[in-house]
Design an enzyme around this catalytic site. Sequence first.
Site, PDB file in Angstrom:
ATOM      1  N   ARG A 130       0.825  -1.216   0.000  1.00  0.00           N
ATOM      2  CA  ARG A 130       0.000   0.000   0.000  1.00  0.00           C
ATOM      3  C   ARG A 130       0.863   1.272   0.000  1.00  0.00           C
ATOM      4  NH1 ARG A 130      -5.203  -0.724   1.890  1.00  0.00           N
ATOM      5  NH2 ARG A 130      -5.996  -2.757   1.280  1.00  0.00           N
ATOM      6  N   LYS A 195      -3.277  -7.217   2.433  1.00  0.00           N
ATOM      7  CA  LYS A 195      -2.575  -5.942   2.256  1.00  0.00           C
ATOM      8  C   LYS A 195      -1.224  -5.956   2.971  1.00  0.00           C
ATOM      9  CE  LYS A 195      -6.098  -4.002   4.603  1.00  0.00           C
ATOM     10  NZ  LYS A 195      -6.958  -3.049   5.295  1.00  0.00           N
ATOM     11  N   CYS A 418     -11.530   7.610  12.248  1.00  0.00           N
ATOM     12  CA  CYS A 418     -11.600   7.043  10.898  1.00  0.00           C
ATOM     13  C   CYS A 418     -12.877   7.549  10.217  1.00  0.00           C
ATOM     14  CB  CYS A 418     -11.624   5.526  10.972  1.00  0.00           C
ATOM     15  SG  CYS A 418     -13.185   4.900  11.616  1.00  0.00           S
ATOM     16  N   CYS A 424     -18.370   3.859   4.963  1.00  0.00           N
ATOM     17  CA  CYS A 424     -17.645   2.616   5.227  1.00  0.00           C
ATOM     18  C   CYS A 424     -18.629   1.470   5.475  1.00  0.00           C
ATOM     19  CB  CYS A 424     -16.711   2.772   6.423  1.00  0.00           C
ATOM     20  SG  CYS A 424     -15.853   1.222   6.747  1.00  0.00           S
ATOM     21  N   CYS A 467      -8.584   1.613  11.710  1.00  0.00           N
ATOM     22  CA  CYS A 467      -8.073   2.527  10.682  1.00  0.00           C
ATOM     23  C   CYS A 467      -7.485   3.826  11.242  1.00  0.00           C
ATOM     24  CB  CYS A 467      -9.161   2.834   9.663  1.00  0.00           C
ATOM     25  SG  CYS A 467      -9.699   1.366   8.774  1.00  0.00           S
TER      26      CYS A 467
HETATM   27 FE1  SRM Z   1      -8.578   1.063   6.836  1.00  0.00          FE
HETATM   28  C1  SRM Z   1     -10.674  -1.303   5.661  1.00  0.00           C
HETATM   29  C2  SRM Z   1     -10.555   3.491   5.656  1.00  0.00           C
HETATM   30  C3  SRM Z   1      -6.100   3.284   7.374  1.00  0.00           C
HETATM   31  C4  SRM Z   1      -7.010  -1.206   8.882  1.00  0.00           C
HETATM   32  N1  SRM Z   1     -10.293   1.080   5.773  1.00  0.00           N
HETATM   33  C5  SRM Z   1     -10.982  -0.007   5.341  1.00  0.00           C
HETATM   34  C6  SRM Z   1     -12.108   0.396   4.383  1.00  0.00           C
HETATM   35  C7  SRM Z   1     -11.564   0.355   3.003  1.00  0.00           C
HETATM   36  C8  SRM Z   1     -13.418  -0.393   4.534  1.00  0.00           C
HETATM   37  C9  SRM Z   1     -13.642  -1.551   3.622  1.00  0.00           C
HETATM   38  O1  SRM Z   1     -12.809  -2.471   3.565  1.00  0.00           O
HETATM   39  O2  SRM Z   1     -14.694  -1.562   2.981  1.00  0.00           O
HETATM   40  C10 SRM Z   1     -12.331   1.843   4.873  1.00  0.00           C
HETATM   41  C11 SRM Z   1     -12.931   2.798   3.845  1.00  0.00           C
HETATM   42  C12 SRM Z   1     -13.788   3.833   4.542  1.00  0.00           C
HETATM   43  C13 SRM Z   1     -14.247   4.906   3.654  1.00  0.00           C
HETATM   44  O3  SRM Z   1     -15.473   5.045   3.463  1.00  0.00           O
HETATM   45  O4  SRM Z   1     -13.420   5.667   3.159  1.00  0.00           O
HETATM   46  C14 SRM Z   1     -10.981   2.178   5.444  1.00  0.00           C
HETATM   47  N2  SRM Z   1      -8.337   2.995   6.475  1.00  0.00           N
HETATM   48  C15 SRM Z   1      -9.311   3.852   6.076  1.00  0.00           C
HETATM   49  C16 SRM Z   1      -8.852   5.294   6.149  1.00  0.00           C
HETATM   50  C17 SRM Z   1      -9.431   6.189   5.069  1.00  0.00           C
HETATM   51  C18 SRM Z   1      -9.188   5.839   7.546  1.00  0.00           C
HETATM   52  C19 SRM Z   1      -9.068   7.341   7.700  1.00  0.00           C
HETATM   53  O5  SRM Z   1     -10.073   7.918   8.133  1.00  0.00           O
HETATM   54  O6  SRM Z   1      -8.033   7.921   7.416  1.00  0.00           O
HETATM   55  C20 SRM Z   1      -7.325   5.067   6.078  1.00  0.00           C
HETATM   56  C21 SRM Z   1      -6.813   5.031   4.676  1.00  0.00           C
HETATM   57  C22 SRM Z   1      -5.352   4.787   4.641  1.00  0.00           C
HETATM   58  C23 SRM Z   1      -4.731   4.864   3.295  1.00  0.00           C
HETATM   59  O7  SRM Z   1      -4.641   5.988   2.785  1.00  0.00           O
HETATM   60  O8  SRM Z   1      -4.306   3.843   2.767  1.00  0.00           O
HETATM   61  C24 SRM Z   1      -7.211   3.677   6.685  1.00  0.00           C
HETATM   62  N3  SRM Z   1      -6.824   1.016   7.859  1.00  0.00           N
HETATM   63  C25 SRM Z   1      -5.992   2.083   8.051  1.00  0.00           C
HETATM   64  C26 SRM Z   1      -5.042   1.789   9.071  1.00  0.00           C
HETATM   65  C27 SRM Z   1      -3.992   2.751   9.601  1.00  0.00           C
HETATM   66  C28 SRM Z   1      -2.642   2.595   8.966  1.00  0.00           C
HETATM   67  O9  SRM Z   1      -2.480   1.856   7.993  1.00  0.00           O
HETATM   68  O10 SRM Z   1      -1.720   3.233   9.455  1.00  0.00           O
HETATM   69  C29 SRM Z   1      -5.312   0.507   9.514  1.00  0.00           C
HETATM   70  C30 SRM Z   1      -4.601  -0.217  10.689  1.00  0.00           C
HETATM   71  C31 SRM Z   1      -3.268  -0.745  10.322  1.00  0.00           C
HETATM   72  C32 SRM Z   1      -3.402  -2.106   9.722  1.00  0.00           C
HETATM   73  O11 SRM Z   1      -3.561  -2.209   8.517  1.00  0.00           O
HETATM   74  O12 SRM Z   1      -3.384  -3.086  10.484  1.00  0.00           O
HETATM   75  C33 SRM Z   1      -6.429   0.027   8.741  1.00  0.00           C
HETATM   76  N4  SRM Z   1      -8.773  -0.937   7.171  1.00  0.00           N
HETATM   77  C34 SRM Z   1      -8.094  -1.652   8.095  1.00  0.00           C
HETATM   78  C35 SRM Z   1      -8.641  -2.985   8.161  1.00  0.00           C
HETATM   79  C36 SRM Z   1      -8.169  -4.122   9.091  1.00  0.00           C
HETATM   80  C37 SRM Z   1      -7.113  -4.930   8.447  1.00  0.00           C
HETATM   81  C38 SRM Z   1      -6.737  -6.128   9.247  1.00  0.00           C
HETATM   82  O13 SRM Z   1      -5.578  -6.526   9.211  1.00  0.00           O
HETATM   83  O14 SRM Z   1      -7.590  -6.722   9.906  1.00  0.00           O
HETATM   84  C39 SRM Z   1      -9.718  -3.010   7.235  1.00  0.00           C
HETATM   85  C40 SRM Z   1     -10.637  -4.204   6.920  1.00  0.00           C
HETATM   86  C41 SRM Z   1     -10.046  -5.154   5.961  1.00  0.00           C
HETATM   87  O15 SRM Z   1      -8.986  -4.948   5.383  1.00  0.00           O
HETATM   88  O16 SRM Z   1     -10.704  -6.185   5.765  1.00  0.00           O
HETATM   89  C42 SRM Z   1      -9.773  -1.707   6.638  1.00  0.00           C
HETATM   90 FE1  SF4 Z   2     -13.484   2.897  10.581  1.00  0.00          FE
HETATM   91 FE2  SF4 Z   2     -11.934   1.373   9.139  1.00  0.00          FE
HETATM   92 FE3  SF4 Z   2     -13.803   0.246  10.653  1.00  0.00          FE
HETATM   93 FE4  SF4 Z   2     -14.489   1.573   8.492  1.00  0.00          FE
HETATM   94  S1  SF4 Z   2     -13.228  -0.287   8.540  1.00  0.00           S
HETATM   95  S2  SF4 Z   2     -15.405   1.809  10.549  1.00  0.00           S
HETATM   96  S3  SF4 Z   2     -12.995   3.217   8.400  1.00  0.00           S
HETATM   97  S4  SF4 Z   2     -12.056   1.365  11.396  1.00  0.00           S
END
Ligand code: SRM
Ligand code: SF4
Length: 544
Positions: A130, A195, A418, A424, A467
């Site tokens: 990513r 990822k 987040c 989301c 997130c």
């Molecule tokens: Fe995230 C999934 C938003 C950083 C862990 N994340 C999602 C999704 C795409 C929901 C989905 O799968 O349908 C969210 C979209 C929401 C929307 O409507 O925009 C979403 N994640 C975000 C953002 C936009 C949060 C924010 O408000 O800033 C961040 C975008 C980052 C980027 O630019 O790439 C975001 N997500 C993170 C982080 C923080 C980081 O990376 O430093 C994490 C925790 C670190 C990690 O990866 O462990 C994170 N997001 C997740 C997870 C859990 C993954 C896991 O290992 O279990 C999901 C769910 C999944 O992947 O199934 C997820």
């Molecule tokens: Fe927040 Fe990430 Fe959970 Fe969506 S998947 S509710 S952006 S923590």
Amino acid sequence: MKSDGLRGTLKESLKDQITGAIREDDRALVKFHGMYQQDDRDRRAERSEKKLEWLYSFMIRLRIPGGFITAEQWEALHHVAGKYSTGVIKITTRQTIQLHGILKSNAKPTIKAFNTAHLDSISACGDVNRNVICAAHPKFSPAHAEIFEYAQKLSQLGLPKTKAYYEVWLDEKPLADKTEVEDDPLYQNRYLPRKFKIGIAIPPTNDVDVFANDCGLVAILENDKLVGFNIAAGGGMGATHGNPSTYPRLGTVLGFVAGEEKVMKAVYEMITVQRDFGNRSDRKLSRLKYTLDNMGVEAFKAELEKRCGFVLEPERPYQFTSRTDFYGWHQNHEGYWYYTAFVENGRVLDDEQHALKTAFLEIAQLRKTNFRFTCNQNIIIADVKTEDKDEIHAILDKYGVIASTEGSTPLRRESIACVAFNTCSLALAEAQRYLPDLISKIEPLLEKHGLQDDNISIRMTGCPNGCARPYAAEIAFIGTAYGYYNLQIGGDRTGTRLNKLYKESLNEENIIEELDGLFKTYSENRNAGETFGDFASRVKWVEY
Ligand code: SRM
Ligand code: SF4
């Protein structure tokens, strides 16, 4: 994945005018192009009542390694957001930008407009490497530019070789012989089990939360010169309520590596170890952190070293002292100025209090600055010459950016939420739409206990996926159901100790009541300089 090099049936899906959605199989695929199909969750009931399909739209996330864009690019982004999306420019916790609410018919024009501005969304989502994040502020480190280059190079290293993005979104001619041209030694057409995230920190600041990444690089500087990186593996925040085999984890430092060639090789091979050993049968247990724990740290490290053809040196000493952004004006070693503006939850828009969007557009139009995003969801007006500083300051002042940056409490400025509702699909509770109000109710509690100058870190997520990296905060609210949150406490302020569950499923009234008691005890009994998170851990409010 049988995706025809990430092409799937995307072209057909985009042409289908009967539905605002894309085909089921293309939904997973489109993520590799930096896109999510979503729907407006606020309008599900109304749409169903009217027997209409849900209001589908797309979120597009850009790939901006190290979070740097030019003034020209900001201006382009501003106009793309206005023309094709909700208009809100969302700075993410990974230092990049998301636009929401893009209708299917606008997805291609959006990507094309980004491309004209030399911006892309390749691999911003999906089971690939990513957006690579890097310490944002060049203030403290003369070596910042050199370290920032690593973010660019590592992002390039992890790009899939397929040209599908250019064919599907930019109408480039299909390749005659895909197999030959698209041979991808890293992803081998099976991509990763999950990822993969890389972060680079420059001590003493850990603004990237380096240990929340699958691969964390901690820059080691001696006499202001970069000598190499401590390399950590196995960070990740995601967990699932009620599934104890899932857990947040901070990265484990494996050792030290010096020299660009070796650093690139070590990261590359960490990705291949995950590709070959990661769990492909259960997505909930497929991140590198589980691979590392299943193999054991020593076996993982041995496999990595075998593939690298060299051994890692012992970890070098370093210290993190903060994770915050440096708000306001600061000058770097070259004499350039940087203004870090507070953007609550990363949402750049114009509202009654301030006009962030207008301010940043006017600044971009001067062509006298660059822009940097931070992992705390803020923006830095960057590389300002001394002779231009007053002009930029006047614009920031005119639109209320100075007032909101300097007038917000430390608590609010440290808070991160987040996205959660309304886009989301995984959200169980509100986050960015609610945290600002909750902070307004917590601020008087801090006043009451004389803690108003304390910059306690509070993070909120709408579900346990993490997130906003909530498990690495002093206080976290993790959504369990609409209006209910688990309260977690005891993390430290630099991202090196996770918090723990204190109370389950609290509503707002319970949260305020609990925090009132906790703040009272903390203010009366803390040691000099002791943070809330350290106090909570010392007095064992939660068990470690
Ligand atoms: Fe995230 C999934 C938003 C950083 C862990 N994340 C999602 C999704 C795409 C929901 C989905 O799968 O349908 C969210 C979209 C929401 C929307 O409507 O925009 C979403 N994640 C975000 C953002 C936009 C949060 C924010 O408000 O800033 C961040 C975008 C980052 C980027 O630019 O790439 C975001 N997500 C993170 C982080 C923080 C980081 O990376 O430093 C994490 C925790 C670190 C990690 O990866 O462990 C994170 N997001 C997740 C997870 C859990 C993954 C896991 O290992 O279990 C999901 C769910 C999944 O992947 O199934 C997820
Ligand atoms: Fe927040 Fe990430 Fe959970 Fe969506 S998947 S509710 S952006 S923590």
